[in-house]
Scaffold this motif. Structure first.
Motif, PDB file in Angstrom:
ATOM      1  N   LYS A  45      25.274 -12.859   8.069  1.00 16.78           N
ATOM      2  CA  LYS A  45      24.991 -13.073   6.654  1.00 16.78           C
ATOM      3  C   LYS A  45      24.315 -11.854   6.042  1.00 16.78           C
ATOM      4  CE  LYS A  45      23.034 -16.486   3.469  1.00 16.78           C
ATOM      5  NZ  LYS A  45      22.360 -17.818   3.368  1.00 16.78           N
ATOM      6  N   ASP A  46      23.387 -11.252   6.782  1.00 20.84           N
ATOM      7  CA  ASP A  46      22.704 -10.074   6.277  1.00 20.84           C
ATOM      8  C   ASP A  46      23.677  -8.914   6.094  1.00 20.84           C
ATOM      9  OD1 ASP A  46      19.930  -8.992   5.653  1.00 20.84           O
ATOM     10  OD2 ASP A  46      20.642  -7.477   7.068  1.00 20.84           O
ATOM     11  N   PHE A  47      24.643  -8.781   6.992  1.00 21.39           N
ATOM     12  CA  PHE A  47      25.680  -7.751   6.871  1.00 21.39           C
ATOM     13  C   PHE A  47      26.420  -7.885   5.544  1.00 21.39           C
ATOM     14  CE2 PHE A  47      30.279  -7.034   7.320  1.00 21.39           C
ATOM     15  CZ  PHE A  47      30.297  -5.661   7.533  1.00 21.39           C
ATOM     16  N   ILE A  48      26.840  -9.092   5.222  1.00 16.94           N
ATOM     17  CA  ILE A  48      27.572  -9.329   3.974  1.00 16.94           C
ATOM     18  C   ILE A  48      26.668  -9.062   2.773  1.00 16.94           C
ATOM     19  CG2 ILE A  48      28.700 -11.100   2.569  1.00 16.94           C
ATOM     20  CD1 ILE A  48      29.630 -12.382   5.216  1.00 16.94           C
ATOM     21  N   TRP A  49      25.439  -9.558   2.840  1.00 15.40           N
ATOM     22  CA  TRP A  49      24.503  -9.348   1.741  1.00 15.40           C
ATOM     23  C   TRP A  49      24.282  -7.869   1.453  1.00 15.40           C
ATOM     24  CZ3 TRP A  49      19.636 -13.014   2.031  1.00 15.40           C
ATOM     25  CH2 TRP A  49      20.011 -14.296   1.635  1.00 15.40           C
TER      26      TRP A  49
ATOM     27  N   ALA B 142      15.024  -3.001  12.529  1.00 16.37           N
ATOM     28  CA  ALA B 142      13.692  -2.430  12.314  1.00 16.37           C
ATOM     29  C   ALA B 142      12.791  -3.329  11.481  1.00 16.37           C
ATOM     30  CB  ALA B 142      13.814  -1.063  11.641  1.00 16.37           C
ATOM     31  N   HIS B 143      13.324  -4.452  10.984  1.00 16.71           N
ATOM     32  CA  HIS B 143      12.484  -5.430  10.292  1.00 16.71           C
ATOM     33  C   HIS B 143      12.411  -6.752  11.058  1.00 16.71           C
ATOM     34  CE1 HIS B 143      13.315  -2.669   6.884  1.00 16.71           C
ATOM     35  NE2 HIS B 143      12.053  -2.944   6.599  1.00 16.71           N
ATOM     36  N   ASN B 144      12.893  -6.731  12.304  1.00 19.43           N
ATOM     37  CA  ASN B 144      12.904  -7.975  13.070  1.00 19.43           C
ATOM     38  C   ASN B 144      12.322  -7.849  14.477  1.00 19.43           C
ATOM     39  OD1 ASN B 144      14.412 -10.311  11.578  1.00 19.43           O
ATOM     40  ND2 ASN B 144      15.580  -8.459  11.095  1.00 19.43           N
ATOM     41  N   SER B 145      12.519  -6.726  15.150  1.00 22.59           N
ATOM     42  CA  SER B 145      12.014  -6.619  16.523  1.00 22.59           C
ATOM     43  C   SER B 145      11.884  -5.159  16.923  1.00 22.59           C
ATOM     44  CB  SER B 145      12.963  -7.330  17.498  1.00 22.59           C
ATOM     45  OG  SER B 145      14.238  -6.721  17.490  1.00 22.59           O
ATOM     46  N   GLY B 146      11.033  -4.899  17.895  1.00 18.78           N
ATOM     47  CA  GLY B 146      10.803  -3.550  18.388  1.00 18.78           C
ATOM     48  C   GLY B 146       9.335  -3.311  18.638  1.00 18.78           C
ATOM     49  N   GLU B 147       8.952  -2.050  18.806  1.00 20.58           N
ATOM     50  CA  GLU B 147       7.551  -1.695  19.011  1.00 20.58           C
ATOM     51  C   GLU B 147       6.782  -1.743  17.694  1.00 20.58           C
ATOM     52  OE1 GLU B 147       7.958   1.409  22.778  1.00 20.58           O
ATOM     53  OE2 GLU B 147       7.444   2.141  20.777  1.00 20.58           O
ATOM     54  N   LYS B 148       5.539  -2.174  17.789  1.00 19.51           N
ATOM     55  CA  LYS B 148       4.703  -2.258  16.595  1.00 19.51           C
ATOM     56  C   LYS B 148       3.292  -1.778  16.932  1.00 19.51           C
ATOM     57  CE  LYS B 148       3.108  -5.523  13.043  1.00 19.51           C
ATOM     58  NZ  LYS B 148       3.024  -6.945  12.639  1.00 19.51           N
ATOM     59  N   HIS B 149       2.892  -0.677  16.323  1.00 22.70           N
ATOM     60  CA  HIS B 149       1.559  -0.115  16.547  1.00 22.70           C
ATOM     61  C   HIS B 149       0.659  -0.282  15.333  1.00 22.70           C
ATOM     62  CE1 HIS B 149       3.361   1.448  20.120  1.00 22.70           C
ATOM     63  NE2 HIS B 149       4.099   2.325  19.480  1.00 22.70           N
ATOM     64  N   TRP B 150       1.259  -0.646  14.189  1.00 19.08           N
ATOM     65  CA  TRP B 150       0.492  -0.787  12.962  1.00 19.08           C
ATOM     66  C   TRP B 150       0.919  -2.062  12.239  1.00 19.08           C
ATOM     67  CZ3 TRP B 150      -3.063   3.069  12.508  1.00 19.08           C
ATOM     68  CH2 TRP B 150      -2.806   4.248  13.213  1.00 19.08           C
ATOM     69  N   HIS B 151      -0.032  -2.690  11.572  1.00 20.07           N
ATOM     70  CA  HIS B 151       0.247  -3.874  10.766  1.00 20.07           C
ATOM     71  C   HIS B 151      -0.258  -3.616   9.356  1.00 20.07           C
ATOM     72  CE1 HIS B 151       0.840  -8.143   9.825  1.00 20.07           C
ATOM     73  NE2 HIS B 151      -0.308  -8.070   9.166  1.00 20.07           N
TER      74      HIS B 151
ATOM     75  N   PHE C 125      15.512  -8.748   0.997  1.00 18.92           N
ATOM     76  CA  PHE C 125      14.724  -7.534   1.148  1.00 18.92           C
ATOM     77  C   PHE C 125      14.127  -7.391   2.542  1.00 18.92           C
ATOM     78  CE2 PHE C 125      14.394  -8.514  -3.448  1.00 18.92           C
ATOM     79  CZ  PHE C 125      15.061  -7.395  -3.926  1.00 18.92           C
ATOM     80  N   SER C 126      13.883  -8.499   3.227  1.00 17.91           N
ATOM     81  CA  SER C 126      13.222  -8.440   4.539  1.00 17.91           C
ATOM     82  C   SER C 126      14.180  -8.634   5.702  1.00 17.91           C
ATOM     83  CB  SER C 126      12.114  -9.501   4.606  1.00 17.91           C
ATOM     84  OG  SER C 126      12.641 -10.796   4.345  1.00 17.91           O
ATOM     85  N   HIS C 127      15.488  -8.780   5.419  1.00 22.63           N
ATOM     86  CA  HIS C 127      16.510  -8.900   6.475  1.00 22.63           C
ATOM     87  C   HIS C 127      16.233 -10.080   7.407  1.00 22.63           C
ATOM     88  CE1 HIS C 127      18.272  -4.883   5.591  1.00 22.63           C
ATOM     89  NE2 HIS C 127      17.016  -4.541   5.317  1.00 22.63           N
ATOM     90  N   GLN C 128      15.888 -11.222   6.842  1.00 15.35           N
ATOM     91  CA  GLN C 128      15.505 -12.362   7.676  1.00 15.35           C
ATOM     92  C   GLN C 128      16.616 -13.378   7.901  1.00 15.35           C
ATOM     93  OE1 GLN C 128      12.468 -12.470   9.411  1.00 15.35           O
ATOM     94  NE2 GLN C 128      12.671 -10.364   8.640  1.00 15.35           N
ATOM     95  N   GLN C 129      17.769 -13.170   7.314  1.00 14.73           N
ATOM     96  CA  GLN C 129      18.889 -14.065   7.552  1.00 14.73           C
ATOM     97  C   GLN C 129      19.625 -13.661   8.838  1.00 14.73           C
ATOM     98  OE1 GLN C 129      20.046 -16.879   5.867  1.00 14.73           O
ATOM     99  NE2 GLN C 129      18.041 -16.766   4.845  1.00 14.73           N
ATOM    100  N   PRO C 130      20.461 -14.553   9.408  1.00 12.98           N
ATOM    101  CA  PRO C 130      21.262 -14.166  10.585  1.00 12.98           C
ATOM    102  C   PRO C 130      22.071 -12.909  10.322  1.00 12.98           C
ATOM    103  CG  PRO C 130      21.406 -16.524  10.193  1.00 12.98           C
ATOM    104  CD  PRO C 130      20.667 -15.957   9.017  1.00 12.98           C
TER     105      PRO C 130
END
Length: 314
Positions: free
Chosen positions: A135-139, A214-223, A127-132
């Protein structure tokens, strides 16, 4: 700017469901569907490459992603961030169906379960796209997640009992046929290859790629405090995603019809929505300031806040 409403996914009922415990399993349906689409794209495009065919691909992809996936499926059907007459809603959602990801209920279920999982203190990497990436592509493209203890998804009556949505869901793969027939009549089999197979392939791949980055890197203005997964803005992809790449904004304000909320953030989906509003076709458009406070939302060096503050001081 005010914070958004304390966002609760009203369709997902927890029932002691776990967002961590479960197994990623092969999906025969996805293997057949995406395998067929990718194979036809690779073979067909290699044999029919031309400028005319490529333009057909660009035009059909832009229309279905903007009107269908962004405005129809995401901002309207899933989040109800604006209102439209039923005939227009059906048309926009149909355009979203032929993007090739799923039917209307399938899209709602997939989106809401992922959204629910990401807002838990912990969630599975599926759900969080944290695999390489490989692997995430296949999942994501060829597998499903089988919960050990699954929450339930309860659709609102206007979707659950709607005969048009029932038909769209049951025959969602076959809804490529009307567009395919038009393309074949106008340009032959080459237009079908580029306007159906290539378009669906790139749309699905693009949807996965944006979800991954979008779940691993980029700009972040809100947490979002307490959430297992955070969103990031992928600004350079805003035009080709119709504004859907502003995922940090969307995690912060999921009920907002405008995704590019900060100064200089281009949002083509929002531009089209404003045109529809000017034509009198849509209304009750929700923005972040229209939504009540959300205690778990923490602002992080937000340029929009600084921009509004400088306006107020002047």
């Amino acid at each position: 700017m005010k914070n958004e409403a304390c966002y609760e996914n009203q369709r997902v009922k927890n029932n002691a469901g776990s967002a961590v415990d479960g197994t990623v399993v092969w999906s025969i349906d996805k293997l057949f569907w995406m395998g067929s689409i990718f194979t036809m794209t690779l073979i067909g495009c290699a044999l029919t490459l031309s400028l005319e065919n490529f333009l057909v691909f660009i035009i059909t992809t832009a229309i279905t992603l903007c009107l269908g996936h962004s405005l129809g499926m995401h901002r309207l059907l899933i989040h109800r961030s604006y209102q439209a007459p039923k005939w227009l809603e059906y048309f926009l959602v149909h355009c979203g169906v032929i993007v090739g990801l799923a039917g209307p209920k399938g899209m709602i279920r997939t989106h809401d379960l992922r959204d629910w999982a990401q807002r838990q203190p912990q969630c599975h990497d599926y759900f969080s796209h944290q695999q390489p990436m490989r692997k995430d592509f296949i999942w994501q493209l060829f597998c499903d997640f089988k919960f050990d203890s699954a929450p339930t998804v309860e659709f609102e009556a206007e979707v659950e009992h709607d005969k048009v949505y029932y038909w769209m869901e049951k025959y969602w793969k076959w809804q490529q046929l009307p567009l395919a027939a038009v393309l074949f009549f106008l340009g032959g089999i080459e237009w079908v290859v580029w306007g159906i197979f290539a378009r669906v392939s790139i749309s699905v791949l693009g949807h996965w790629l944006i979800g991954y980055f979008a779940h691993n890197s980029g700009e972040k203005h809100w947490h979002v405090s307490g959430a297992a997964a955070q969103g990031f803005n992928i600004k350079f992809a805003s035009l080709i995603t119709m504004g859907e790449s502003y995922h940090n904004n969307h995690h912060a304000f999921p009920g907002s019809a405008k995704l590019g909320i900060n100064q200089g953030e281009l949002d083509p989906g929002w531009w089209v929505l404003k045109v529809l509003e000017w034509l009198g076709l849509v209304g009750n458009i929700k923005l972040p300031d229209d939504l009540p406070p959300r205690n778990e939302l923490i602002e992080i060096n937000n340029p929009l806040h600084a921009f509004n503050q400088s306006e107020a001081e002047s």
